[in-house]
Design a protein around this motif. Structure first.
Motif, mmCIF file in Angstrom:
data_model
loop_
_atom_site.group_PDB
_atom_site.id
_atom_site.type_symbol
_atom_site.label_atom_id
_atom_site.label_comp_id
_atom_site.label_asym_id
_atom_site.label_seq_id
_atom_site.Cartn_x
_atom_site.Cartn_y
_atom_site.Cartn_z
ATOM 1 N N VAL A 123 0.837 -1.203 0.000
ATOM 2 C CA VAL A 123 0.000 0.000 0.000
ATOM 3 C C VAL A 123 0.870 1.251 0.000
ATOM 4 O O VAL A 123 0.580 2.224 -0.715
ATOM 5 N N GLU A 124 1.951 1.235 0.766
ATOM 6 C CA GLU A 124 2.875 2.367 0.760
ATOM 7 C C GLU A 124 3.528 2.530 -0.608
ATOM 8 O O GLU A 124 3.756 3.653 -1.066
ATOM 9 N N ASP A 125 3.834 1.408 -1.270
ATOM 10 C CA ASP A 125 4.397 1.477 -2.624
ATOM 11 C C ASP A 125 3.421 2.154 -3.582
ATOM 12 O O ASP A 125 3.808 2.986 -4.410
ATOM 13 N N ILE A 126 2.157 1.770 -3.476
ATOM 14 C CA ILE A 126 1.122 2.379 -4.321
ATOM 15 C C ILE A 126 1.073 3.878 -4.088
ATOM 16 O O ILE A 126 1.015 4.678 -5.033
ATOM 17 N N GLU A 127 1.100 4.268 -2.824
ATOM 18 C CA GLU A 127 1.011 5.689 -2.492
ATOM 19 C C GLU A 127 2.212 6.469 -2.996
ATOM 20 O O GLU A 127 2.081 7.630 -3.402
ATOM 21 N N THR A 128 3.381 5.838 -3.024
ATOM 22 C CA THR A 128 4.570 6.500 -3.554
ATOM 23 C C THR A 128 4.388 6.834 -5.027
ATOM 24 O O THR A 128 4.634 7.971 -5.465
ATOM 25 N N ILE A 129 3.947 5.858 -5.799
ATOM 26 C CA ILE A 129 3.726 6.079 -7.233
ATOM 27 C C ILE A 129 2.607 7.088 -7.453
ATOM 28 O O ILE A 129 2.737 8.029 -8.245
ATOM 29 N N GLU A 130 1.494 6.902 -6.743
ATOM 30 C CA GLU A 130 0.337 7.794 -6.911
ATOM 31 C C GLU A 130 0.711 9.231 -6.570
ATOM 32 O O GLU A 130 0.299 10.172 -7.253
ATOM 33 N N THR A 131 1.511 9.418 -5.518
ATOM 34 C CA THR A 131 1.928 10.769 -5.133
ATOM 35 C C THR A 131 2.725 11.436 -6.237
ATOM 36 O O THR A 131 2.511 12.621 -6.554
ATOM 37 N N GLU A 132 3.638 10.697 -6.852
ATOM 38 C CA GLU A 132 4.444 11.274 -7.926
ATOM 39 C C GLU A 132 3.575 11.660 -9.122
ATOM 40 O O GLU A 132 3.788 12.711 -9.737
ATOM 41 N N LEU A 133 2.596 10.828 -9.436
ATOM 42 C CA LEU A 133 1.703 11.146 -10.552
ATOM 43 C C LEU A 133 0.852 12.365 -10.218
ATOM 44 O O LEU A 133 0.624 13.239 -11.076
ATOM 45 N N MET A 134 0.378 12.456 -8.974
ATOM 46 C CA MET A 134 -0.439 13.607 -8.576
ATOM 47 C C MET A 134 0.382 14.901 -8.576
ATOM 48 O O MET A 134 -0.105 15.951 -8.998
ATOM 49 N N LEU A 135 1.621 14.829 -8.110
ATOM 50 C CA LEU A 135 2.481 16.015 -8.110
ATOM 51 C C LEU A 135 2.744 16.497 -9.540
ATOM 52 O O LEU A 135 2.766 17.707 -9.801
ATOM 53 N N ALA A 136 2.939 15.552 -10.451
ATOM 54 C CA ALA A 136 3.144 15.924 -11.853
ATOM 55 C C ALA A 136 1.896 16.590 -12.418
ATOM 56 O O ALA A 136 1.974 17.581 -13.162
ATOM 57 N N ASP A 137 0.715 16.070 -12.064
ATOM 58 C CA ASP A 137 -0.542 16.668 -12.528
ATOM 59 C C ASP A 137 -0.757 18.050 -11.923
ATOM 60 O O ASP A 137 -1.229 18.974 -12.604
ATOM 61 N N LEU A 138 -0.436 18.202 -10.650
ATOM 62 C CA LEU A 138 -0.554 19.513 -10.008
ATOM 63 C C LEU A 138 0.273 20.559 -10.736
ATOM 64 O O LEU A 138 -0.201 21.664 -11.038
ATOM 65 N N ASP A 139 1.505 20.202 -11.029
ATOM 66 C CA ASP A 139 2.391 21.130 -11.728
ATOM 67 C C ASP A 139 1.831 21.487 -13.099
ATOM 68 O O ASP A 139 1.826 22.655 -13.508
ATOM 69 N N SER A 140 1.326 20.473 -13.806
ATOM 70 C CA SER A 140 0.772 20.696 -15.142
ATOM 71 C C SER A 140 -0.434 21.628 -15.104
ATOM 72 O O SER A 140 -0.552 22.561 -15.909
ATOM 73 N N LEU A 141 -1.339 21.388 -14.147
ATOM 74 C CA LEU A 141 -2.568 22.184 -14.079
ATOM 75 C C LEU A 141 -2.312 23.599 -13.580
ATOM 76 O O LEU A 141 -2.924 24.561 -14.076
#
Length: 365
Positions: A123-141
């Protein structure tokens, strides 16, 4: 093409081993160190569909062409990928091109393969990947807000609508929720897809378990299943080691090997079925003397657009679709028998293609 999926996950979770097995190639390296996949690897597999061969036999088709699933093996992401750590920027861009994300999660123990974080915690592994994807989306938006605001103030209604959508996505991301979870209207779907957000992609979690737990799973995979259920994602159990073993076996040998591990089908079949359900896909068939062909479209696709999957000219010149449900096509001996029995229907532009339809498209050149 059926659909394309990007295989993502932390380093050393079994992504490349799984990719090799599923595509029955050795195109991707599978070494015990991070970043062994230096370029994204592409692979395609035929989607098994037992309905296609009977259609081909009745149509006396010279060739059988199944629909296909494309895999993109994307190198292991790490914490900081959204800021370019590791090989982050390059591979985040690759994710934008796929229909769905297949997130491989390590659910097996063993000191022979080093975990990048030093402990097995799916679950922590999932959150690590998901966090990176969300941070990339935040920057884009966040970089789009000011230009959209200027256009909206200038009276551009499309910019105003997009700005509202961007605002809702930003609000979700700032609460650590992926963009795919925001509520939106049907008419907003196209604009939402155009944003190209990484966290807008449907996710299918693949729990990579050891051979012993391939049939029933384990405590690690059950934690992932709970996570998937909570967020409406797909989840499937696969042992990359078993898939690697059966990749080189004959069909009969595969069956025996799988049965010995308490399995009824290969992981690829389970993954495809889960992927089709996740993306809400259906398959229709075309058949003639030259070939019998399976085609995949999203549920709800109308006849002209389905014809366009075959060739753009078919959609532009669409006249009608001659449709026979697969069950009737087989039971009545093909198109001629279905027509004689009154089971062949003439459908127009508003017809929504159903799973298993055997269709002959009429179009003007």
């Amino acid at each position: 093409m059926g659909f394309s999926c990007g295989i993502v996950g932390l380093p050393n979770v079994g992504k490349s081993t799984l990719f090799n097995a599923l595509t029955e190639t050795a195109a991707a390296q599978a070494e015990n160190y991070p970043f062994c996949t230096i370029e994204p690897n592409l692979g395609e597999v035929a989607v098994p569909d037992p309905r296609l061969e009977p259609v081909a036999a009745l149509a006396k088709s010279a060739a059988i062409v199944p629909t296909r699933l494309a895999f993109v093996d994307i190198a292991g992401l790490v914490r900081g990928a959204s800021r370019g750590e590791g090989l982050g920027n390059q591979f985040l861009a690759n994710i934008r091109e796929v229909d769905a994300i297949v997130h491989v999660v390590r659910c097996f123990s063993g000191s022979d393969v080093v975990h990048v974080a030093g402990a097995i915690a799916p679950v922590e592994d999932i959150e690590t990947i998901e966090t990176e994807l969300m941070l990339a989306d935040l920057d884009s938006l966040e970089r789009r807000v000011e230009p959209l605001e200027k256009r909206a103030r200038g009276g551009d209604p499309e910019a105003g609508a997009t700005l509202d959508l961007v605002g809702r996505a930003l609000a979700a991301l700032r609460e650590s929720k992926p963009a795919r979870l925001i509520e939106r209207k049907d008419e907003e779907e196209k604009a939402f897809r155009m944003l190209g957000l990484l966290t807008s992609k449907p996710v299918l979690y693949v729990c990579n378990v050891d051979e012993e737990h391939a049939a029933e799973g384990n405590v690690f995979s059950r934690a992932v299943e709970l996570r998937a259920r909570a967020e409406g994602a797909g989840c499937v159990l696969i042992s990359a080691k078993i898939e690697a073993e059966i990749a080189g076996l004959s069909r009969a040998e595969r069956g025996e090997y799988l049965a010995a591990h308490g399995l009824h089908e290969a992981g690829l079949d389970r993954l495809i079925r889960a992927g089709y359900a996740l993306l809400d896909l259906v398959t229709f068939f075309t058949a003639g003397p030259k070939e019998a062909h399976a085609w995949t479209v999203t549920r709800g696709t109308r006849a002209p657009q389905a014809a366009g999957v075959i060739h753009t000219d078919f959609e532009r010149g669409f006249i009608r679709a001659e449709v026979v449900p697969w069950e009737d096509y087989v039971a009545l001996g093909g198109e001629a028998g279905a027509r004689d029995a009154g089971k062949l229907r003439l459908e127009g532009r508003d017809y929504v293609v159903a799973d298993g339809d055997v269709i002959h498209f009429r179009f003007a050149t």
